[in-house]
Motif scaffolding. Sequence first.
Motif, PDB file in Angstrom:
ATOM      1  N   LEU A 137      12.269  63.107  57.628  1.00  0.00           N
ATOM      2  CA  LEU A 137      11.947  63.415  56.231  1.00  0.00           C
ATOM      3  C   LEU A 137      12.933  64.394  55.607  1.00  0.00           C
ATOM      4  O   LEU A 137      13.113  64.397  54.382  1.00  0.00           O
TER       5      LEU A 137
ATOM      6  N   TYR B 163       4.884  70.484  55.252  1.00  0.00           N
ATOM      7  CA  TYR B 163       6.285  70.062  55.253  1.00  0.00           C
ATOM      8  C   TYR B 163       6.507  68.908  54.272  1.00  0.00           C
ATOM      9  O   TYR B 163       7.497  68.878  53.548  1.00  0.00           O
ATOM     10  N   LYS B 164       5.552  67.986  54.224  1.00  0.00           N
ATOM     11  CA  LYS B 164       5.699  66.834  53.320  1.00  0.00           C
ATOM     12  C   LYS B 164       5.774  67.281  51.868  1.00  0.00           C
ATOM     13  O   LYS B 164       6.588  66.778  51.095  1.00  0.00           O
ATOM     14  N   ARG B 165       4.940  68.254  51.486  1.00  0.00           N
ATOM     15  CA  ARG B 165       4.972  68.723  50.093  1.00  0.00           C
ATOM     16  C   ARG B 165       6.265  69.473  49.798  1.00  0.00           C
ATOM     17  O   ARG B 165       6.794  69.412  48.691  1.00  0.00           O
TER      18      ARG B 165
ATOM     19  N   LYS C 178       9.445  63.172  63.086  1.00  0.00           N
ATOM     20  CA  LYS C 178       9.061  62.702  61.748  1.00  0.00           C
ATOM     21  C   LYS C 178       9.614  63.644  60.679  1.00  0.00           C
ATOM     22  O   LYS C 178      10.172  63.204  59.667  1.00  0.00           O
ATOM     23  N   GLU C 179       9.470  64.950  60.894  1.00  0.00           N
ATOM     24  CA  GLU C 179       9.976  65.923  59.916  1.00  0.00           C
ATOM     25  C   GLU C 179      11.497  65.903  59.844  1.00  0.00           C
ATOM     26  O   GLU C 179      12.072  66.057  58.762  1.00  0.00           O
TER      27      GLU C 179
ATOM     28  N   CYS D 251       8.683  66.856  48.973  1.00  0.00           N
ATOM     29  CA  CYS D 251       8.454  66.358  47.613  1.00  0.00           C
ATOM     30  C   CYS D 251       9.079  67.290  46.582  1.00  0.00           C
ATOM     31  O   CYS D 251       9.768  66.843  45.654  1.00  0.00           O
TER      32      CYS D 251
ATOM     33  N   SER E 171       3.059  59.448  48.401  1.00  0.00           N
ATOM     34  CA  SER E 171       4.379  60.045  48.631  1.00  0.00           C
ATOM     35  C   SER E 171       4.931  59.674  50.003  1.00  0.00           C
ATOM     36  O   SER E 171       6.129  59.397  50.151  1.00  0.00           O
ATOM     37  N   GLU E 172       4.052  59.613  51.007  1.00  0.00           N
ATOM     38  CA  GLU E 172       4.518  59.322  52.364  1.00  0.00           C
ATOM     39  C   GLU E 172       5.052  57.903  52.496  1.00  0.00           C
ATOM     40  O   GLU E 172       6.121  57.679  53.073  1.00  0.00           O
TER      41      GLU E 172
END
Length: 579
Positions: free
Chosen positions: A436, A396-398, A432-433, A401, A556-557
Amino acid sequence: MDYKGRGRTPFSAIAAFRQYMDKIIGIPGMKALLVDKETMTMVSLCVSQTEIISKQVFIVQPIDSTGKQAKASMNHLKAVCLVRPTKKTLLALETALRNPKFKEYHIFFTNFVPDDSLRVLAKADEFDLVKQVQEYYADFYPINKDLWHVNEGATRSLYSKRSNWTSSDSDILHRNIQGALSLLLSAKKRPLVRYQKASALAKAMAIEMVSSMKEENEVFDFRDSQPPILLILDRREDPITPLLMQWTYQAMVHELLGIENNRVDMHDVPDVKKDMLEVVMSITQDEFFAETYTHNFGDLGKSIKDLVNKYKEKKGSHKIETIQDMQRFVEQYPELKTFQGNVTKHVAVMVEMNRRVKEEKLMAVSEVEQNLACDQDHSRAIEEVMKILGDPRVSYKRKVCVASLYHLRYHNQRNEMHQVRAILKDQASTSKERMLSRFPSELVRFAGAQVANGELYKSGGFMSMMKNVFSGGLNEIENVYTRYKPLLSRVLENLIKGKLDIHNYPFMDAMKQSNFSQVFVYIIGGATYSEAALVAGLNKKGGPRVILGGSCIHNSESFMDDVLGQAGKDDVSIDVAEG
């Protein structure tokens, strides 16, 4: 351009800090080292526990400790205090002096101390136990020889109007200034200051830096015929670099696993051994890491393979047939054991990174990120972005990005931007997601105007930089995963060549300079390990030495957390509406 001073020992942030520490713990006799929360970490970054013990330091404890050990009388030990001159530590020192537990006190502050505070401490020293009070300018976190920071990862609030700042905001800027002043004093340099004109924050820091140096004129009285440059930049002017997947060792570890004060948390790594739950990645304590921290992922694999083979050779060379062989083995066993631990550490980190690269399709993701950062082709871009967002193997983080890089490049494509954010919001399954999912739109609010009107995407700026990169022949061409070069790359290139635009990067004192042997770069809002690798590469080539500093070292985080105003907060327990 003429660069003098090449014959001198190059300045090192680590060596400068260690020089202070050698003086502090070199005081004769048995000692206790009293520290605060920050100096405890600073010391651990470049001085090992073994070294400290070898200098007869038998206790290391917080200056404000209230435990049993802190209350016990230790009048057989000298107290050596290394603390930041904050209100909290000054109060703790005052309390310690009014109720002394040690034979004598040697006090070392990491930065300037107000005269009023010194008078308070003098009054508290009723038993006349303070033998010396010094200002040792070690108010920074040394990471590499040419990299340091001040551990201040929450800077988003500084981008509001100055009239709206709280006292906490002023303290954050002051901490950045203190760290930079300290680093300069440790280098014994008074630089000429330049700053990024597009950034009001960089200008504010530049003004206060010059003002502070004038105010402390006596301390900054260095007779330097060739003063260095202090160049103050703003993270907001290049928000792309922290968002990209990284492929050099130190930067890659920070992006995938996280490095905090040279320590890497491996608790979430599958089947990790107990002694590998936390590992240290430090160029001062790990010779292999010092040699490879800027290596790319491909070269790193070969280097680790060579390290394993070297260990096998060392281990296999021990044939025990005589008493002398046995004695030799016992003598060399600690070194072999340390070597084994180092090999095991790097293999474990490499295996985990390789697993993540494959399982999370990081090479495919990285190629899309690079395309978004370097190319102008919307039809291909939205197709690639949608493909990444629809792939369940991509983290999910990528995805955030990729979506954010799309927002920065194509900020006028309203319909597609809304569609991308809707997909992110729909896929968010944790608090958290859900937080983001707000990041792409928040990033546009934070840095969209700077990117649109700044140097990254202008034909005369970023694209001309790319032209320069690809005009250098085959040896200069990077692969598809590292096409983008941080804005810092072109800024330093132009500065070193004497071509940095004086309008966009003015001097504070309106003067020009052609010769300098050192450049101190400070990125308020945080530097990155990819920029550190760039600086390390420049320093290997010769020319003026570059020292990189910043508010913190982002991945990135942490960059997302800062922009979202969540830096320093452990978790988000509530849902956040779409911004």
